[in-house]
Design an enzyme around this catalytic site. Structure first.
Site: not given
Length: 387
Positions: A71, A222, A323
């Site tokens: 992605h 995504e 993240h």
């Protein structure tokens, strides 16, 4: 013979991709870049209305094709409101903690043009708030975006052209070290895209042949759960997702080699396709480990949930602090690229998968026999320990 991956090419592509801002919902420019690189490699990209990319590398036959998916979109933020002090309340795009937003340099994309700024805690100065800078809770309600423009009021910020809904890109701040470690935001999944491009480059450079067509898919949403829900075709029988694997306490992932996901929060991956990846790692001498992710989903999950009847698997590069401000190692990127290329040229084991619907003949079996577990020498034939 293993297909050699051009490590320098992979690294150049990762650096180029990281320079292009692409939070979910603002991916047009990275779609243009990726499409151009696919064309340079000899493939013809096709784009959906919103910009997801599908490029086919032809094999010996069309039906029962394979797909490799990554992605292009990343985490980001969006303007929730313009505050009375001229600063911006923000909300996340994708799931990530405001803890990692504090101090980030950003770009705000408005209808009037882009603006630079910084995400700060609403109590950012110890000289003003003393110990309150340490006791302020963590959360998106407790940060604000300071714009690098002359504004001290809501009216002045709106006059600049900044408004609710404007997309915010977070600077990646990449650092690529000589020892192979790479620190940056958005390695999820720009490292995966670089891996896919490097695998394609290797296949083209070596003029490798594949038993079936290979679809190279690049999705654009995504991070918000859409992913590969609408880009597959009926010819695709199996899909390998290339994404990050979280190397953290309680996980079996690593920043080296390939981490093969056995399951994520949507359930187990396909038994046979996952076993094939393990077998390829063993036969090609690619270091690997297995892991299960409890709080993780990928393009594979979105494809299955959308109703696509394909076998799915997930090959990951280990990533620390996912993240957040992430870290990976080139060893993992090259290892995954080697596995992707090996999978592309490997034989088709389940031939009936070329048809979407068929009879039971040729359908797979899973092992159920009791494992051979001989007694150690100190036990006799009756199972009693010899004394």
């Amino acid at each position: 013979m293993s297909i050699e991956i051009d490590e320098a090419y992979l690294k150049r592509q990762l650096e180029a991709l990281l320079r292009i801002a692409s939070p979910t919902g603002y991916t047009d420019e990275i779609v243009h870049y990726c499409s151009g690189e696919l064309e340079r490699l000899g493939l013809k990209p096709e784009l959906t209305r919103r910009g997801a990319i599908r490029a086919v590398r032809q094999g010996s036959r069309r039906h029962g094709a394979r797909a490799m998916v990554t992605h292009l979109d990343t985490l980001g933020a969006q303007v929730k409101s313009v505050k009375d002090n001229g600063r911006l309340e923000v909300v996340p795009i994708g799931h990530w903690s405001a803890r990692f937003a504090e101090g980030a340099r950003v770009t705000v994309f408005s209808s009037a043009g882009s603006f630079r700024g910084t995400i700060l805690p609403i109590k950012a100065s110890g000289h003003t708030f003393n110990d309150e800078v340490d006791t302020l809770p963590v959360g998106w309600r407790y940060v604000e975006l300071r714009i690098d423009a002359v504004t001290t009021s809501r009216q002045e910020t709106l006059a600049l052209g900044i408004d609710v809904g404007d997309v915010i890109a977070i600077d990646p701040a990449p650092e690529l070290l000589e020892n192979g470690f790479i620190n940056s935001r958005h390695l999820d999944d720009k490292a995966g895209v670089a891996i896919a491009l490097a695998a394609i480059e290797a296949l083209e450079r070596t003029a490798a042949t594949t038993p079936v067509d290979t679809y190279w898919l690049f999705t654009i949403a995504e991070e918000v759960g859409v992913g590969a829900s609408s880009i597959l075709t009926g010819d695709i029988a199996s899909m390998l997702t290339i994404d990050n694997g979280t190397s953290a306490p309680g996980q079996n992932s690593a920043e080296f080699g390939v981490t093969i996901a056995m399951a994520d929060q949507s359930g187990p991956f396909d038994y046979h396709l996952t076993k094939k990846l393990v077998d390829l790692c063993q036969s090609e001498g690619i270091p690997y480990q297995k892991d299960v992710f409890r709080y993780y989903r990928s393009d594979s999950a979105s494809a299955i949930e959308a109703g696509h009847d394909v076998r799915t698997a997930l090959a990951t590069f280990g990533i620390d602090a996912s993240h957040g401000y992430e870290r990976i190692h080139m060893h993992a990127l090259v290892s995954v690229a080697r596995l992707v290329a090996a999978f592309a040229v490997s034989r088709v084991d389940i031939k009936r998968d070329a048809r979407e619907i068929s009879g039971v003949e040729g359908f797979t079996h899973q092992p159920t026999e009791e494992a051979d577990n001989p007694l150690p020498p100190e036990f006799g034939s009756t199972g009693s320990r010899n004394t």
